[in-house]
Design a protein around this motif. Structure first.
Motif, short mmCIF file in Angstrom:
data_model
loop_
_atom_site.label_atom_id
_atom_site.label_comp_id
_atom_site.label_asym_id
_atom_site.label_seq_id
_atom_site.Cartn_x
_atom_site.Cartn_y
_atom_site.Cartn_z
N LEU A 186 0.84 -1.28 -0.16
CA LEU A 186 0.01 -0.13 0.14
C LEU A 186 0.92 1.10 0.02
CD1 LEU A 186 -2.99 -1.08 2.27
CD2 LEU A 186 -3.07 -0.89 -0.07
N LEU A 188 3.82 1.44 -1.31
CA LEU A 188 4.23 1.55 -2.86
C LEU A 188 3.33 2.23 -3.57
CD1 LEU A 188 6.49 -1.54 -3.74
CD2 LEU A 188 6.85 0.35 -2.29
N PHE A 189 1.92 1.89 -3.48
CA PHE A 189 1.02 2.67 -4.37
C PHE A 189 0.99 4.00 -4.35
CE2 PHE A 189 -1.11 -1.64 -4.57
CZ PHE A 189 -1.32 -1.60 -5.85
N LEU A 190 0.91 4.52 -3.08
CA LEU A 190 1.23 6.09 -2.68
C LEU A 190 2.40 6.57 -3.23
CD1 LEU A 190 0.23 5.94 0.77
CD2 LEU A 190 -1.10 7.11 -1.07
N ILE A 192 4.00 5.39 -5.81
CA ILE A 192 3.80 5.32 -7.47
C ILE A 192 3.06 6.37 -7.96
CG2 ILE A 192 2.78 4.31 -9.41
CD1 ILE A 192 3.42 1.59 -8.14
N PHE C 397 -1.09 -6.66 -8.44
CA PHE C 397 -0.51 -5.51 -8.43
C PHE C 397 -1.17 -4.54 -9.46
CE2 PHE C 397 2.52 -2.09 -8.64
CZ PHE C 397 3.09 -2.14 -7.36
N SER C 401 -3.74 -1.41 -8.62
CA SER C 401 -3.55 -0.06 -9.15
C SER C 401 -4.78 0.73 -9.64
CB SER C 401 -2.21 -0.11 -10.27
OG SER C 401 -1.39 -0.71 -9.87
N TYR C 404 -7.02 1.68 -7.14
CA TYR C 404 -6.41 2.77 -6.67
C TYR C 404 -6.74 3.94 -7.46
CZ TYR C 404 -3.77 6.01 -4.28
OH TYR C 404 -3.09 7.03 -3.51
N MET C 412 -9.44 -2.63 -2.54
CA MET C 412 -7.95 -2.96 -2.42
C MET C 412 -7.66 -3.76 -1.03
SD MET C 412 -5.71 0.14 -3.61
CE MET C 412 -4.29 -0.33 -3.18
#
Lengths: 634, 183, 490, 102
Positions: A186, A188-190, A192, C397, C401, C404, C412
């Protein structure tokens, strides 16, 4: 140079794959040789990389090598890349060096086990995962290694799958680790979303500009990373898996959990310190977690009776120190302690393994005692490890622990509190480590020892003894790479990667060692008073404070609380679902098919008859509901 | 003129009401009859009344196909299989699980109510008026043109599906020959 | 009378013709040949036809810069269809390998190949459908082929049972889908997807959404999304294992691609409605699939529940409703299909070895007796969890995404939680594989000879599953182009 | 358009659909379940043809014809299955057989 780094990475993987493919076609001893050889290759390559780096200017010691562009989605480019810089080389050396000693030790320790080959394959996989974790050049690949470390540790912990407790322990470790993986993902998503990249250089370079300081996103990113770090490094409150992980084959996988895997969290903080520094709150949280852990684990270690569990709690406690160091920004000090800890903790585990080996698998210290005369070399090794752990100069643990304590003094008010924690922890450490030493090696031999002790010429096979010797030497001299007031080799080496936030003044470097040595000596004295000689004081104390004793023996009830809050509700839900949904609807047909081709009794068939209609009925109910929702929202 | 149209309208209404009653009654009969043979016969009546409704909706060709292909060929096969199974085809009506039956009926009624509600709400505007149709609407000629033109693919694929169905019927229905040499 | 027959795009139809030729040849060979020759010929024909279709689909995927309609625009020729056809055809190829020694199929094998080809052809049509008629026909074509395929081993009563169950519940689902299609047609007066979408905000929205609800149920049924999944465990368990492997991989892929195309093209105006519905279905599937799998002992049943849970994961990117989600779905499908066929292939091999249905205990010691099978199955199980080194790691992943980007962090998190739950049962299988058998599970009637075909299938699945992990980049390129023609609502 | 409006036909079709669905859900004989499935498909056909009339668009009729073919195919396969099952258990009472999947 990067080629050597790739070789270091892939050689254990090659060994693991070879063992998986060869199966029974390779002999057990060859399997062990193959794996230890492959890890030795990693170590030698790492040493070569170190030598090459040393010849370069400190600010240019950073090399990225990309095998291929792994994925590119829009602006996001992630390569299959490794990063060679002082920090990763440092970790490579620790992982492959200590790993090599562990693997060699294991070839002796596991000899004769039915599934030796599988064990070696798992270990090779573990070393590969760990190297991938420390060598990866971007956050995504780091996450891959992160997950694989969790997986291979799961495989090692429940290696003895016939034991229910081992299976449960493996599951627990995996679930806690998976939780950590999820929080890292989670985070890492931020990253990215904000930075649009995952490679370290770009992320750290533009982090401050893209993320900002101390805002919600920065805190969330750091919290995600911290969640992973705390889970992998067994920090309160995610620590419960580590003591249980000692169910793995004694003490080899335990050793893996002590010397290498659990330090991954510290590495993560040091590696991504730029992101953490954007959210000082989280960094301080890490330090506080470490401080709490080092005390809690130290206290619990005082009453544990399983030799491996005592060392496991000691591991938690020492990693607490590393978290404290990382949390106040003394990354070099943390990494230094990581290294020395790997030496003396590995030594302790291996010596404990020799003891367990000599006693035919016995791990309960209450059934030991008086082993000093029987196993003199083991005793010496254990003593060295204990002294180093307790922080007695001039052994390794002294220098690294005191560097941490000195650094906390420069950490403002929080630092002072942590310093107090650390000093208290030093007292506890000395106390529980000497308790272990005294109980196991002094006193009179228990009946169990008299019956089961089997003597070998060298107190163990050669393959087990020599790694112990090497580690004993390292535990003695390993601390000299960094001497307070003198030189700080580790700090200097890591400086280009992770610049520390604190700079202890001279008086701090002088004051903290003196204080902590005094405290440690006090701890040893107390331990002597309690356990060093025949005395009924411990039992008297236990009788005097029954509540405290029970609470400690139950490990402060962490497991019970998790059980009540998480495990049992989940289990109840699953059972209820099974009873309400599964059994009436599905179990009938399972029974029918199990009944075989001809044995479709009419009674079972009658159960079946309801099933199909129920299936269709559920479809119809779902449809009616969906239509109702759709027309009511329109 | 108006009178003739009115008479035509009344006639259509009468036919519609009769066909609708036949349709619903035979539909219920299919579901409610104890004997599958009777159910199958009821389905033939059902298909027939559908054909009448199709005619009222100017779908001549579909109505013809319904009678010839469906009510004719398919139902014959149905009756044949039921006859082959003989009295053994009789299945108990009642369910052993009354709760399922009640739930099923309730669900179907709810579903019906929902769809009827939607139609009723829509009937005020969209459904109240039908478009004007041309002379050839629904004629074999018109459909033929479509089947070889715009819907050529549907035509070809339908025949393929039918082929597969036929093959499947043969595969499933054929007795397994024993003793055939296996490798 | 003159009829303007539409122009026929022979090149665009080449995959279909390859498959149709295969069907005819396989049927003829099964009529005229006997014994081993029939089996060999059947396999050769099926393999040739599938390879031909594969080559054609790949060639089209390379050539098709922009999509176009075929046969009066009732069929699409675009990269989305091409990629989906490649996935389906590859699943068919792997399944054909599994049939080579399927003991229960007996002399029906020749027919089985024809039916397999027919199912593949139906799916190939289904994924390219551009109007409601072809959608329905494609669906029924492959469904009917699968009903028959399930019963292709009539010596096993339970495969008949599975087939009848599938037929009845499947027929129910199809009827619902048909009624929904009728309502949508009524609301818009159009059959082509794009024209339905363009029909504009007319007065018949109510009719349209009711139809949409029914269509969603019909598609969710084929995807095995909860609560429309209940046929899945029974049918997966009862059907011959090669058929199960094919169904698990191909049906889901086809239905999801169609859902993606159909929903984005025909219902852009109702996007909020269907995306939320799919999200809810995804959550239900995750819960039911994962919790259901926890208590299974039979491996095929366990994998069936696992496929229900993956229906949840696969619905998430579609529910996201954005371009990223489209790409994620297509990417996810590739390793997922390989993992599904591969794991059922291992089950089939084990089944033949033991001579009975495979339970988790039945896997005990596989890693030692057949190292390659054991290692492959381990990789498949880890892949299902979403661990490296299989493409599903990145698939999850990507899917996350997409969510997200849509702003659905809650979904998620639910996905992550259920991933953790799934660990328990997948690792249970891994543990069994590498356990030493307590009692040597003696194969019934001695060890069967090594089955090269099944080994090839397993290794091929493994290569694809792992290859998608390492070769992400070119694949992302492919799927990005595949969904470039679609217009996503979010 | 003479006679009742399209809506009336649709209501008929909806009732037929619900009847068929109920038949699938409550009957135990696979034969009758197959017949009920036919009812459901025919309900869809009626709706298609009614809408075709409303829009004066022959596409719906084409669809209906295709559905007819599909329905016939389903019947063929379903009957084949039932016959195969009855063959498989000649020695058993067919009542038990039909109960199995009813």
């Amino acid at each position: 140079m990067t080629a050597a780094a790739w070789l270091a990475l892939f050689s254990p993987l090659g060994a693991a794959v070879a063992l998986a493919v060869l199966g029974d076609r390779i002999s057990r001893s060859r399997a062990g040789l193959l794996v230890s050889g492959s890890v030795l290759v990693s170590f030698v390559s790492s040493a070569y990389v170190l030598a090459r780096l040393l010849s370069e200017h400190p600010e240019q010691r950073s090399h990225v090598s990309t095998l291929w562009t792994w994925l590119s989605a829009g602006d996001l480019q992630v390569g299959f890349e490794i990063l060679v810089d002082p920090l990763s080389v440092f970790m490579m050396l620790v992982v492959s060096g200590v790993g090599f000693l562990i693997v060699s030790y294991a070839t002796g320790y596991m000899r004769g086990d039915d599934e030796e080959r599988r064990y070696h394959a798992y270990k090779a996989l573990f070393v590969f995962s760990m190297l991938l974790l420390v060598q990866s050049g971007n956050l995504l690949l780091l996450l891959v290694g992160w997950g694989m470390v969790g997986l291979s540790s799961y495989l090692l912990i429940n290696f003895w799958h016939q034991r229910r407790s081992a299976v449960a322990a493996g599951k627990k470790a995996f679930i806690v680790n998976a939780f950590g993986d999820a929080t890292v993902a989670l985070g890492l998503f931020l990253v990215i979303q904000r930075v649009g990249a995952l490679d370290f250089a770009t992320v750290f370079g533009s982090a401050e500009a893209e993320i900002g300081r101390s805002n919600t996103v920065a805190v969330l990113i750091a919290l995600g990373l911290l969640g992973g770090a705390a889970a992998k490094s067994a920090q309160v409150p995610l620590h419960t898996w580590l003591p249980d992980a000692m169910e793995g084959p004694t003490p080899v996988s335990a050793l893996i959990h002590a010397a290498t895997m659990v330090t991954a969290g510290v590495y993560l903080i040091a590696r991504t310190h730029v992101l953490f520094e954007l959210a000082p709150v989280v960094l301080h949280t890490a330090a506080v977690l470490g401080g709490v852990t080092l005390l809690v684990a130290g206290v619990i270690a005082l009453v544990q009776t399983d030799i491996k569990r005592v060392i496991a709690y000691s591991t938690m406690s020492q990693i607490g120190y590393m978290f404290v160091a990382a949390g106040v920004g003394a990354y070099g000090a943390g990494m230094f302690h990581l290294m020395t800890h790997a030496f003396f903790k590995a030594l302790l585990f291996m010596a404990a393994g020799l003891v367990i080996h000599a006693l035919a698998g016995e791990q309960d210290i209450r059934r030991m005692g008086g082993l000093g005369r029987e196993l003199p070399r083991t005793t010496r090794a254990f003593l060295i490890g204990t002294l180093a752990l307790a922080g007695v100069p001039p052994l390794a643990g002294f220098f690294s622990k005191d560097e941490i304590l000195a650094n906390t003094l420069d950490g403002g008010p929080l630092g002072i509190v942590l310093f107090v924690f650390g000093v208290a922890g030093a007292f506890l450490t000395a106390m529980y480590s000497f308790r272990l030493l005294f109980v196991v090696f002094r006193g009179k031999q228990s009946e169990h020892v008299q019956h089961h002790l089997h003597r070998e010429p060298n107190e163990g096979p050669l393959s087990m003894v020599w790694p112990v010797g090497v580690l004993a030497v390292l535990a003695v001299v390993g601390g000299l790479v960094s001497v307070p007031g003198g030189w700080h080799a580790v700090d200097t080496w890591l400086e280009p990667v992770s610049r520390p936030l604190v700079h202890p003044a001279g008086w701090m470097e002088a004051f903290s060692p003196i204080l902590s040595v005094c405290v440690a000596l006090l701890g040893i004295a107390v331990a002597w008073r309690l356990w060093g000689q025949a005395s009924d004081l411990p039992t008297a104390l236990a009788r005097r404070y029954p509540l405290a004793t029970v609470a400690l023996e139950r490990k402060l009830y962490f497991d019970e609380v998790y059980d009540a809050l998480l495990v049992r509700p989940a289990a109840r839900l699953a059972v209820t679902l099974e009873r309400v949904v599964e059994r009436p609807i599905v179990a009938g047909s399972a029974r029918a098919t199990a009944g075989g081709i001809r044995g479709l009794a009419s009674r079972v068939a009658a159960t079946q008859s309801g099933l199909l209609r129920v299936y269709a009925l559920v479809v119809a109910v779902g449809l009616a509901t969906l239509v109702l929702v759709f027309i009511s929202v329109r | 003129m108006i009178l003739a149209s009115l008479a035509g309208d009344v006639l259509v209404w009468v036919v519609w009401v009769v066909a609708a009653i036949a349709l619903l009654a035979s539909g219920f009969a299919v579901v409610l009859f104890r004997n599958p043979f009777h159910s199958a016969l009821a389905l033939i009546l059902n298909l027939g009344s559908l054909a009448v409704l199709y005619l009222l909706l100017s779908a001549e060709f579909v109505a013809a196909a319904q009678v010839l292909v469906y009510a004719g060929a398919v139902m014959v096969m149905f009756l044949f299989v039921i006859a082959y199974l003989g009295g053994r085809a009789d299945a108990p009506w009642a369910s052993s699980q009354a709760a399922v039956r009640v739930a099923a009926v309730v669900t179907c009624v709810v579903l019906l109510a929902e769809v009827v509600l939607v139609i009723a709400l829509d009937a005020r505007d969209g459904l109240s008026s039908a478009a004007e149709i041309t002379e050839g609407f629904g004629s074999p000629r018109e459909l033929g043109r479509l089947f070889l033109g715009d819907n050529l693919l549907a035509f070809e694929v339908s025949s393929l599906v039918l082929l597969i169905g036929a093959v499947g019927g043969v595969i499933l229905g054929a007795t397994v020959r024993r003793g055939e040499v296996e490798e | 009378m003159s009829i303007d027959t539409p122009a026929i795009d022979w090149a665009g139809l080449s995959p279909y013709f390859a498959l149709l030729g295969g069907i005819v040849a396989a049927l003829l060979s099964s009529v005229f040949l006997r014994g081993p020759a029939r089996n060999a010929a059947g396999f050769a024909i099926a393999a040739l036809a599938l390879l031909g279709a594969l080559a054609a689909a790949i060639a089209l995927a390379v050539v098709d810069e922009t999509g176009s309609g075929m046969i009066a625009d009732s069929l699409r020729r675009d990269r989305l269809a091409d990629v989906a056809q490649i996935v389906v055809v590859c699943a068919g190829l792997l399944a054909a390998l599994l049939f080579v020694r399927e003991p229960d199929a007996g002399e029906r094998r020749g027919d089985a190949y024809a039916l397999l080809l027919s199912a593949v052809a139906g799916m190939a049509l289904f994924v390219a459908a551009n109007d409601l008629i072809v959608l329905f026909l494609g669906l029924e074509w492959f469904s009917i082929s699968l009903y028959i395929l399930c019963a292709v081993t009539p010596e096993r009563t339970r495969s008949l049972e599975a087939s009848l169950k599938y037929l009845i519940v499947g027929g129910f689902g199809s009827a619902v889908l048909l009624f929904g299609a009728a309502l949508v047609y009524g609301a818009s007066g159009k059959l082509r997807f794009a024209e339905i979408g363009l029909a504009g905000p007319g007065s018949d929205r109510l009719l349209l959404v009711t139809g949409l609800a029914m269509l969603l149920v019909g598609l969710a049924f084929k995807v095995s999304a909860a609560p429309f999944h209940m046929w899945t465990p029974d049918v997966y368990q009862g059907a011959p294992t090669p058929v199960t492997g094919f169904m698990a991989a191909a049906t889901k892929a086809a239905a999801l691609v169609v859902a993606l195309r159909f929903l984005t093209e025909a219902f852009p105006g109702e996007a909020a409605l269907w995306t939320i519905t799919l999200a809810v279905l995804a959550v239900a599937s995750l819960a039911v699939g994962n919790l259901g799998a926890l208590v299974q002992r039979d491996l095929k049943r366990l994998l069936a529940y696992s496929s229900v849970s993956h229906a949840g994961f696969l619905l998430m990117p579609v529910a996201a409703g954005n371009a990223l989600g489209g790409r994620a779905l297509l990417y996810y499908l590739i390793p997922y299909a390989a993992l599904s066929v591969g794991s059922f292939a291992v089950v089939a091999a084990r089944e033949r070895e033991l001579g009975r249905a495979v339970t988790i205990d039945g896997m005990t010691g596989l890693g030692w007796e057949r190292p390659v099978h054991g290692a492959a199955m381990t990789t498949f199980m880890l892949g299902f969890i979403g661990l490296p080194p299989t493409g599903l790691f990145l698939g999850k992943f990507y899917a996350f995404s997409a969510l997200y980007e849509r702003g659905w962090t809650w979904l998620m998190i639910i996905g992550a939680v259920f991933t953790a739950v799934s660990v328990a049962y997948y690792l249970g299988v891994v543990r069994a594989i590498y356990a030493r058998p307590v009692l040597a599970a003696a194969p019934a009637g001695g060890s069967p000879p090594r089955d090269t075909a099944i080994d090839v299938a397993i290794v091929a699945s493994l290569v694809i599953a792992v290859g998608t992990f390492f070769g992400v980049d070119p694949l992302i390129d492919v799927v990005t182009r595949a969904v470039a023609d679609l217009t996503f609502p979010f | 358009m003479l006679g009742p409006t399209v809506a009336a036909y649709l209501v008929l079709s909806a009732i037929l659909f619900a009847t068929g669905a109920a038949g699938v859900l409550i009957r135990r004989s696979p034969l009758i379940v197959l017949l009920a499935l036919e009812l459901m498909l025919n309900a869809g056909n009626l709706a298609l043809i009614a809408f075709a009339r409303q829009h004066a668009d022959s596409g719906g009729q084409v669809f209906a014809l295709a559905v007819m073919v599909v329905a016939a195919t389903e019947v063929v396969v379903g009957l084949g299955l039932i016959v195969a099952m009855s063959r498989k258990k000649v020695e058993l009472d067919v009542d038990a057989l039909t109960e199995l999947e009813g």
